[in-house]
Design an enzyme around this catalytic site. Structure first.
Site, PDB file in Angstrom:
ATOM      1  N   CYS A 148      65.577  40.856  43.047  1.00 31.19           N
ATOM      2  CA  CYS A 148      66.260  41.091  44.312  1.00 31.19           C
ATOM      3  C   CYS A 148      65.929  42.512  44.765  1.00 31.19           C
ATOM      4  CB  CYS A 148      67.760  40.920  44.155  1.00 31.19           C
ATOM      5  SG  CYS A 148      68.450  42.026  42.937  1.00 31.19           S
TER       6      CYS A 148
ATOM      7  N   ASN B 291      67.185  44.337  47.734  1.00 32.35           N
ATOM      8  CA  ASN B 291      68.333  45.179  48.095  1.00 32.35           C
ATOM      9  C   ASN B 291      69.167  45.455  46.856  1.00 32.35           C
ATOM     10  OD1 ASN B 291      67.725  45.220  50.894  1.00 32.35           O
ATOM     11  ND2 ASN B 291      68.574  43.163  51.071  1.00 32.35           N
TER      12      ASN B 291
ATOM     13  N   ASN C 141      60.632  35.778  43.061  1.00 27.55           N
ATOM     14  CA  ASN C 141      61.453  34.684  43.598  1.00 27.55           C
ATOM     15  C   ASN C 141      60.724  34.094  44.800  1.00 27.55           C
ATOM     16  OD1 ASN C 141      61.789  36.931  45.203  1.00 27.55           O
ATOM     17  ND2 ASN C 141      64.012  36.757  45.407  1.00 27.55           N
TER      18      ASN C 141
ATOM     19  N   HIS D  46      59.740  32.525  48.539  1.00 28.08           N
ATOM     20  CA  HIS D  46      60.049  32.782  49.946  1.00 28.08           C
ATOM     21  C   HIS D  46      59.181  31.911  50.845  1.00 28.08           C
ATOM     22  CE1 HIS D  46      62.444  36.359  48.954  1.00 28.08           C
ATOM     23  NE2 HIS D  46      61.565  36.514  47.982  1.00 28.08           N
TER      24      HIS D  46
ATOM     25  N   GLU E 202      69.224  32.724  52.626  1.00 31.51           N
ATOM     26  CA  GLU E 202      68.891  32.953  51.225  1.00 31.51           C
ATOM     27  C   GLU E 202      69.209  31.772  50.330  1.00 31.51           C
ATOM     28  OE1 GLU E 202      69.772  37.671  50.682  1.00 31.51           O
ATOM     29  OE2 GLU E 202      69.538  36.376  48.915  1.00 31.51           O
TER      30      GLU E 202
ATOM     31  N   CYS F   9      67.355  40.775  53.141  1.00 31.12           N
ATOM     32  CA  CYS F   9      66.760  40.333  51.880  1.00 31.12           C
ATOM     33  C   CYS F   9      65.510  41.176  51.643  1.00 31.12           C
ATOM     34  CB  CYS F   9      66.407  38.852  51.945  1.00 31.12           C
ATOM     35  SG  CYS F   9      65.730  38.228  50.392  1.00 31.12           S
TER      36      CYS F   9
ATOM     37  N   THR G 254      63.356  41.307  48.933  1.00 25.36           N
ATOM     38  CA  THR G 254      62.168  40.576  48.480  1.00 25.36           C
ATOM     39  C   THR G 254      61.612  39.759  49.639  1.00 25.36           C
ATOM     40  OG1 THR G 254      63.728  38.923  47.620  1.00 25.36           O
ATOM     41  CG2 THR G 254      62.740  40.422  46.016  1.00 25.36           C
ATOM     42  N   GLY G 255      62.528  39.286  50.510  1.00 24.16           N
ATOM     43  CA  GLY G 255      62.110  38.507  51.675  1.00 24.16           C
ATOM     44  C   GLY G 255      61.316  39.340  52.662  1.00 24.16           C
TER      45      GLY G 255
HETATM   46  O1  ZDP Z   1      65.864  34.504  45.146  1.00 26.51           O
HETATM   47  C1  ZDP Z   1      67.045  34.357  45.419  1.00 26.51           C
HETATM   48  O2  ZDP Z   1      67.728  33.421  45.001  1.00 26.51           O
HETATM   49  C2  ZDP Z   1      67.693  35.404  46.278  1.00 26.51           C
HETATM   50  N1  ZDP Z   1      68.822  34.846  46.952  1.00 26.51           N
HETATM   51  C3  ZDP Z   1      68.074  36.535  45.386  1.00 26.51           C
HETATM   52  C4  ZDP Z   1      68.642  37.684  46.108  1.00 26.51           C
HETATM   53  C5  ZDP Z   1      67.578  38.376  46.871  1.00 26.51           C
HETATM   54  C6  ZDP Z   1      68.085  39.622  47.559  1.00 26.51           C
HETATM   55  N2  ZDP Z   1      68.828  39.293  48.734  1.00 26.51           N
HETATM   56  C7  ZDP Z   1      66.962  40.542  47.933  1.00 26.51           C
HETATM   57  O3  ZDP Z   1      67.285  41.542  48.582  1.00 26.51           O
HETATM   58  O4  ZDP Z   1      65.842  40.354  47.535  1.00 26.51           O
HETATM   59  C8  ZDP Z   1      69.005  40.365  46.714  1.00 26.51           C
END
Ligand code: ZDP
Length: 366
Positions: A78, A80, A166, A168, A217, A226, A228-229
């Site tokens: 994650c 953030n 993760n 996306h 998310e 997000c 990572t997003g």
């Molecule tokens: O991969 C997931 O299940 C995300 N929901 C994790 C959390 C990602 C986050 N919002 C980010 O900032 O990358 C914390």
């Protein structure tokens, strides 16, 4: 007595728990999804998009991070959240600008660094583009980006997929306010193209260095940001020829600066992380496996003799880290059995006051 801290990065908010010295019980190390849901519930709990645990490393990194979404599911990484963790560590340990942490995550080693201006710049590692590593069943195009088309409500959408540890999905659209965000977000999150489900980002390109996304998310639904997003979105936008390799990604909660120098290189993310409050969880909400009564009796006696020894020679008190997890549990039980609620609350308040005060002094010092 379980203390926690609440932090947020662009409105993406997290409950943080300190466990680097092995002080978190096994029940919290691998929390029940129902307990995480209760903690993250904005009415029945503390309220947050997720729970983050700071844990001892398994390898030779400085610490390990585990992140659980508000629905109790565990995520690999994650953005953030890791900035919030870095700020939490700095507040707890009194670190200043230039401090870097090697943090072990299921997505690999991630390295946040505290900046002079208080922001956190994170080496997020290289993006995962191999379809199976995202994971997605979309095929990669000539640039190596997994892409495809999808019919949602009779509308053909083009999408791309990128992993940051993760998954996306990135969906370029003309107007972020004209899409059925909730319906498409929920449908794409669980679409069969994404075997581990996915986070979903609807993308509007304003300029080659100005991108904007709306975030749905995995395991949390709509969030204000997000990290990572935002990183995955820039990688997709670069490979789709829509963006420069350095851009501002505008999110509902605010902007993130993202850069990706070249293929195979790390993506870098820079943004804020802010402390909100510290607290003590109502003991009734703390998951706990009581040790056997004999164990307690044994330690009761030990506690008494230790207290006696302490009064004669405090220097010899055994340090907390030395004892095993099970030992720690039994000591906590003995301590709980021999300490009144009032003095426990006083103790907690004192340590929280100390933490908050030291953070305050640090922030005002020139
Ligand atoms: O991969 C997931 O299940 C995300 N929901 C994790 C959390 C990602 C986050 N919002 C980010 O900032 O990358 C914390």
């Amino acid at each position: 007595m379980l203390t926690f801290s609440k932090y947020q990065g662009l409105g993406n908010d997290f409950i943080l728990m300190e466990g680097r010295a092995g002080q978190l019980s096994p029940e919290i190390h691998t929390p029940e999804p129902g307990w995480v849901q209760r903690l993250c519930d904005r009415r029945f709990g503390i309220g947050a998009d997720g729970l983050i645990l700071a844990l001892p490393p398994e390898g030779d990194a400085e610490l390990r991070m585990r992140i659980f979404n508000a629905d109790g599911s565990e995520a690999e990484m994650c953005g953030n959240g890791i900035r919030c963790l870095a700020r939490f560590l700095a507040d707890s340990d009194g670190d200043g600008a230039g401090r870097r942490w090697g943090i072990e995550t299921p997505a690999g080693l991630i390295v946040p660094e505290l900046q002079e201006n208080g922001q956190i710049r994170v080496d997020m590692g290289a993006p995962f583009l191999e379809p199976a590593s995202v994971p997605t069943t979309l095929n990669a195009d000539a640039t190596g980006l997994p892409v495809g088309e999808l019919n949602l409500d009779g509308e053909i959408l083009s999408l791309a997929a990128v992993g940051m540890g993760n998954p996306h999905a990135i969906v370029p659209v003309d107007d972020l306010n004209a899409i059925p965000f909730e319906r498409w977000g929920a449908e794409l999150e669980c679409h069969q193209l994404f075997p581990a489900k996915t986070n979903v980002h609807f993308l509007k390109v304003h300029e080659r260095s100005q991108l904007e996304i709306r975030v749905w998310e995995r395991g949390a639904g709509p969030t204000l940001a997000c990290g990572t997003g935002a990183c995955a979105t820039l990688v997709a936008a670069v490979l789709l020829g829509l963006s420069d390799r350095q851009a501002t990604v505008q999110l509902p909660g605010g902007p993130l600066e993202i850069s990706w120098e070249k293929p195979g290189a790390s993506v870098f993310m820079t943004g804020p992380a802010v402390a909100v409050f510290d607290g003590v969880l109502n003991p009734e909400l703390v998951p706990f496996q009581a040790p056997s009564t004999d164990r307690v009796a044994g330690l009761f006696a030990e506690q008494a003799s230790a207290a006696e020894a302490a009064s004669s020679d405090s220097a010899k008190q055994p340090s907390a880290e030395a004892c095993s997890e099970e030992e720690a549990q039994a000591r906590v039980q003995a301590f709980l059995a021999s300490t009144s609620l009032d003095s426990m609350i006083n103790l907690a308040t004192e340590s929280l006051e100390e933490r908050t005060l030291s953070r305050f002094q640090r922030d005002v010092q020139p």
